[in-house]
Design a protein around this motif. Structure first.
Motif, PDB file in Angstrom:
ATOM      1  N   ALA A 340       0.831  -1.195   0.000  1.00 52.36           N
ATOM      2  CA  ALA A 340       0.000   0.000   0.000  1.00 52.36           C
ATOM      3  C   ALA A 340       0.867   1.248   0.000  1.00 52.36           C
ATOM      4  N   MET A 341       0.322   2.332  -0.542  1.00 58.93           N
ATOM      5  CA  MET A 341       0.990   3.634  -0.555  1.00 58.93           C
ATOM      6  C   MET A 341       2.338   3.577  -1.274  1.00 58.93           C
ATOM      7  N   GLY A 342       2.428   2.729  -2.284  1.00 53.95           N
ATOM      8  CA  GLY A 342       3.563   2.827  -3.193  1.00 53.95           C
ATOM      9  C   GLY A 342       4.782   2.003  -2.867  1.00 53.95           C
ATOM     10  N   LEU A 343       4.797   1.178  -1.791  1.00 53.10           N
ATOM     11  CA  LEU A 343       5.956   0.339  -1.506  1.00 53.10           C
ATOM     12  C   LEU A 343       5.745  -1.009  -2.187  1.00 53.10           C
ATOM     13  N   SER A 344       6.442  -1.228  -3.284  1.00 57.59           N
ATOM     14  CA  SER A 344       6.262  -2.449  -4.064  1.00 57.59           C
ATOM     15  C   SER A 344       7.131  -3.565  -3.508  1.00 57.59           C
ATOM     16  N   GLU A 345       6.890  -4.772  -3.980  1.00 54.99           N
ATOM     17  CA  GLU A 345       7.654  -5.928  -3.513  1.00 54.99           C
ATOM     18  C   GLU A 345       9.144  -5.751  -3.780  1.00 54.99           C
ATOM     19  N   GLY A 346       9.470  -5.135  -4.905  1.00 47.30           N
ATOM     20  CA  GLY A 346      10.869  -4.934  -5.262  1.00 47.30           C
ATOM     21  C   GLY A 346      11.585  -3.909  -4.407  1.00 47.30           C
ATOM     22  N   GLU A 347      10.818  -3.101  -3.645  1.00 51.42           N
ATOM     23  CA  GLU A 347      11.420  -2.070  -2.796  1.00 51.42           C
ATOM     24  C   GLU A 347      11.606  -2.521  -1.349  1.00 51.42           C
ATOM     25  N   ARG A 348      11.168  -3.734  -1.015  1.00 47.56           N
ATOM     26  CA  ARG A 348      11.209  -4.183   0.371  1.00 47.56           C
ATOM     27  C   ARG A 348      12.626  -4.523   0.824  1.00 47.56           C
ATOM     28  N   ALA A 349      12.778  -4.624   2.136  1.00 47.36           N
ATOM     29  CA  ALA A 349      14.101  -4.786   2.742  1.00 47.36           C
ATOM     30  C   ALA A 349      14.779  -6.099   2.394  1.00 47.36           C
ATOM     31  N   ASN A 350      14.013  -7.134   2.088  1.00 47.19           N
ATOM     32  CA  ASN A 350      14.624  -8.429   1.785  1.00 47.19           C
ATOM     33  C   ASN A 350      15.370  -8.430   0.458  1.00 47.19           C
ATOM     34  N   ASN A 351      15.289  -7.353  -0.293  1.00 47.71           N
ATOM     35  CA  ASN A 351      16.053  -7.238  -1.535  1.00 47.71           C
ATOM     36  C   ASN A 351      17.466  -6.698  -1.304  1.00 47.71           C
ATOM     37  N   CYS A 352      17.763  -6.337  -0.076  1.00 45.04           N
ATOM     38  CA  CYS A 352      19.110  -5.862   0.264  1.00 45.04           C
ATOM     39  C   CYS A 352      20.117  -7.010   0.131  1.00 45.04           C
ATOM     40  N   VAL A 353      21.247  -6.750  -0.557  1.00 45.02           N
ATOM     41  CA  VAL A 353      22.313  -7.757  -0.708  1.00 45.02           C
ATOM     42  C   VAL A 353      23.519  -7.406   0.158  1.00 45.02           C
ATOM     43  N   GLU A 354      23.347  -6.412   1.022  1.00 46.42           N
ATOM     44  CA  GLU A 354      24.381  -5.997   1.978  1.00 46.42           C
ATOM     45  C   GLU A 354      25.686  -5.577   1.277  1.00 46.42           C
ATOM     46  N   CYS A 355      25.503  -4.753   0.245  1.00 44.80           N
ATOM     47  CA  CYS A 355      26.685  -4.222  -0.448  1.00 44.80           C
ATOM     48  C   CYS A 355      27.370  -3.133   0.375  1.00 44.80           C
ATOM     49  N   GLY A 356      26.612  -2.504   1.282  1.00 41.48           N
ATOM     50  CA  GLY A 356      27.180  -1.498   2.165  1.00 41.48           C
ATOM     51  C   GLY A 356      27.270  -0.102   1.593  1.00 41.48           C
ATOM     52  N   GLU A 357      26.841   0.093   0.355  1.00 40.68           N
ATOM     53  CA  GLU A 357      26.942   1.410  -0.276  1.00 40.68           C
ATOM     54  C   GLU A 357      26.153   2.458   0.491  1.00 40.68           C
ATOM     55  N   CYS A 358      24.969   2.083   0.986  1.00 40.55           N
ATOM     56  CA  CYS A 358      24.117   3.034   1.704  1.00 40.55           C
ATOM     57  C   CYS A 358      24.769   3.498   3.004  1.00 40.55           C
ATOM     58  N   GLU A 359      25.402   2.577   3.725  1.00 43.35           N
ATOM     59  CA  GLU A 359      26.003   2.937   5.003  1.00 43.35           C
ATOM     60  C   GLU A 359      27.186   3.877   4.828  1.00 43.35           C
ATOM     61  N   GLU A 360      27.873   3.773   3.721  1.00 41.44           N
ATOM     62  CA  GLU A 360      28.995   4.679   3.449  1.00 41.44           C
ATOM     63  C   GLU A 360      28.513   6.097   3.221  1.00 41.44           C
ATOM     64  N   LYS A 361      27.264   6.256   2.735  1.00 45.21           N
ATOM     65  CA  LYS A 361      26.728   7.572   2.404  1.00 45.21           C
ATOM     66  C   LYS A 361      25.934   8.195   3.549  1.00 45.21           C
ATOM     67  N   CYS A 362      25.534   7.398   4.545  1.00 46.14           N
ATOM     68  CA  CYS A 362      24.607   7.887   5.576  1.00 46.14           C
ATOM     69  C   CYS A 362      25.294   8.865   6.523  1.00 46.14           C
ATOM     70  N   PRO A 363      24.850  10.127   6.592  1.00 42.19           N
ATOM     71  CA  PRO A 363      25.478  11.110   7.483  1.00 42.19           C
ATOM     72  C   PRO A 363      25.165  10.865   8.954  1.00 42.19           C
ATOM     73  N   GLN A 364      24.155  10.011   9.232  1.00 43.25           N
ATOM     74  CA  GLN A 364      23.786   9.705  10.620  1.00 43.25           C
ATOM     75  C   GLN A 364      24.495   8.448  11.132  1.00 43.25           C
ATOM     76  N   ASP A 365      25.313   7.830  10.299  1.00 45.31           N
ATOM     77  CA  ASP A 365      26.014   6.591  10.661  1.00 45.31           C
ATOM     78  C   ASP A 365      25.058   5.514  11.154  1.00 45.31           C
ATOM     79  N   ILE A 366      23.907   5.398  10.509  1.00 41.67           N
ATOM     80  CA  ILE A 366      22.920   4.383  10.863  1.00 41.67           C
ATOM     81  C   ILE A 366      23.378   3.026  10.335  1.00 41.67           C
ATOM     82  N   PRO A 367      23.346   1.977  11.148  1.00 42.39           N
ATOM     83  CA  PRO A 367      23.636   0.624  10.644  1.00 42.39           C
ATOM     84  C   PRO A 367      22.466   0.133   9.789  1.00 42.39           C
ATOM     85  N   ILE A 368      22.372   0.651   8.592  1.00 42.13           N
ATOM     86  CA  ILE A 368      21.199   0.469   7.740  1.00 42.13           C
ATOM     87  C   ILE A 368      20.892  -1.004   7.490  1.00 42.13           C
ATOM     88  N   MET A 369      21.924  -1.787   7.211  1.00 45.00           N
ATOM     89  CA  MET A 369      21.681  -3.188   6.870  1.00 45.00           C
ATOM     90  C   MET A 369      21.063  -3.952   8.046  1.00 45.00           C
TER      91      MET A 369
END
Length: 385
Positions: A340-369
């Motif tokens: 609902a509200m635009g979050l498709s199956e392809g956008e869900r968290a289980n599609n993460c492959v833990e490449c770590g690219e997001c964590e390198e960019k996060c200014p809040q140092d959130i352990p995104i994975m």
């Protein structure tokens, strides 16, 4: 019932509008509206002075408009103004504009719609409809009498809201999500004030955040309630906070029971701009801060983590997860997470492959994975599904 001027129109709207998105249903099936009970509720509201009825093409799986049209027989149609919405996501060509409007007129058993909204506009939908010529089409529909006034409902950020407001000089009104928790969300307070300065009537949806602000609150919120200088129910204080803003014309409530109708009418009768006391406003500010302190992921929606190379919608997932935890409402979180509200199956968290690219960019140092794993565990489909 109290009334307020509706933007630039020479008409006063009831401060409480009846939203036909959460009508009583049978067997827990949204398409099976309990029509006799819905009729009892809506006609009672009209008899008490409510004169604004809001529905939309997709509500109740396409049955809401039909139900409202039936209920507004016996002279009730002449006592109210109807708002309904063009299903923007179904529009694929300009020929769809007339097709859907004419279908909606039949559903509602009326020759004209008082307030017609472009539904759920965001930057993407607005660009699509604008390029298809929705504004000249709407002006034609106004000229031939099928529409009386044009507006839009909105779900995007403040910048997109300003762009839409400024793109057309003849908007009569807009509909935005606004409540004491969402002062900086989507259009927010800044958007509310901007639209009012432009002369638009402002209709408020989700004043209770889909019921989240009426559920049994966390213990820290409960303790704050004990300090209410003028005891209110949770629903009443949330509604009064919205009505306290003079810019607001109508507050919609999607009422499911007669008790909710009766209680909201009583609340409306007590409402007024700038009527909450300093103590009440301070209490609401403390409740907002307390809810925000319960937010587990310190995501600011800066979107530096985007785009994800695997299309994971990290900010939206974190928003859904945070709200599920803050309001102790995982059921609603799962509803939004699962499409609902635009979050498709392809956008869900289980599609993460833990490449770590997001964590390198996060200014809040959130352990995104790590948080994506937790979010999917709470919100995602169970294995047996």
């Amino acid at each position: 019932m109290k009334y307020r001027k509706f933007g630039k129109l020479d008409w006063n709207a009831s401060v409480l509008g009846f939203g036909a998105m959460r009508l009583p249903i049978i067997d827990n099936q949204p398409s099976k509206i309990d029509v006799p009970e819905a009729e009892r509720m809506i006609r009672y509201a009209i008899d008490q002075g409510v004169n604004y009825i809001d529905t939309a093409y997709p509500y109740h799986e396409g049955q809401s408009e039909r139900c409202v049209g039936r209920i507004l027989g016996d002279g009730y149609r002449e006592r109210v103004r109807i708002a309904t919405k063009q299903p923007t996501w179904f529009i694929s060509s300009s020929s769809d504009f007339d097709r859907y409007l004419d279908e909606q007129l039949k559903h509602l058993q009326t020759d004209y719609i008082d307030f017609y909204l472009l539904h759920g506009l965001n930057k993407e939908y607005w660009t699509k409809l604008h390029n298809m010529g929705v504004l000249p089409w709407a002006e034609g529909a106004i000229a031939d009498g099928r529409i009386q006034h044009l507006g839009f409902s909105f779900h995007d950020n403040y910048e997109a809201f300003i762009e839409i407001v400024d793109s057309y000089d003849n908007w009569t009104f807009c509909q935005i999500q606004y409540n004491f928790m969402d002062i900086n969300y989507q259009a927010g307070t800044k958007g509310l004030e901007y639209a009012a300065q432009k002369g638009l009537a402002i209709v408020i949806m989700e004043p209770l955040r889909g019921g989240q602000l009426t559920k049994k609150p966390p213990e820290v919120i409960t303790k704050l309630w004990a300090n209410d200088p003028n005891p209110h129910t949770q629903a009443d204080i949330a509604l009064q906070w919205v009505w306290n803003h003079s810019e607001v014309s109508v507050v919609l409530s999607g009422m499911t029971t007669m008790q909710q109708v009766e209680e909201n009418i009583i609340s409306a009768d007590r409402s007024g701009p700038d009527t909450l006391t300093k103590g009440e406003l301070m209490l609401i500010d403390k409740m907002r801060d307390a809810y925000l302190d319960l937010c587990p992921i310190p995501c600011t929606n800066c979107r530096y983590c985007m785009p994800c190379p695997n299309s994971v919608n990290i900010p939206r997932i974190f928003e859904i997860y945070n709200e599920a935890v803050m309001y102790n409402d995982p059921r609603t979180g799962r509803f939004f997470y699962r499409g609902a509200m635009g979050l498709s199956e392809g956008e869900r968290a289980n599609n993460c492959v833990e490449c770590g690219e997001c964590e390198e960019k996060c200014p809040q140092d959130i352990p995104i994975m790590e948080w994506l794993v937790k979010a999917h565990a709470l919100l995602g489909p169970k294995k047996k599904e």
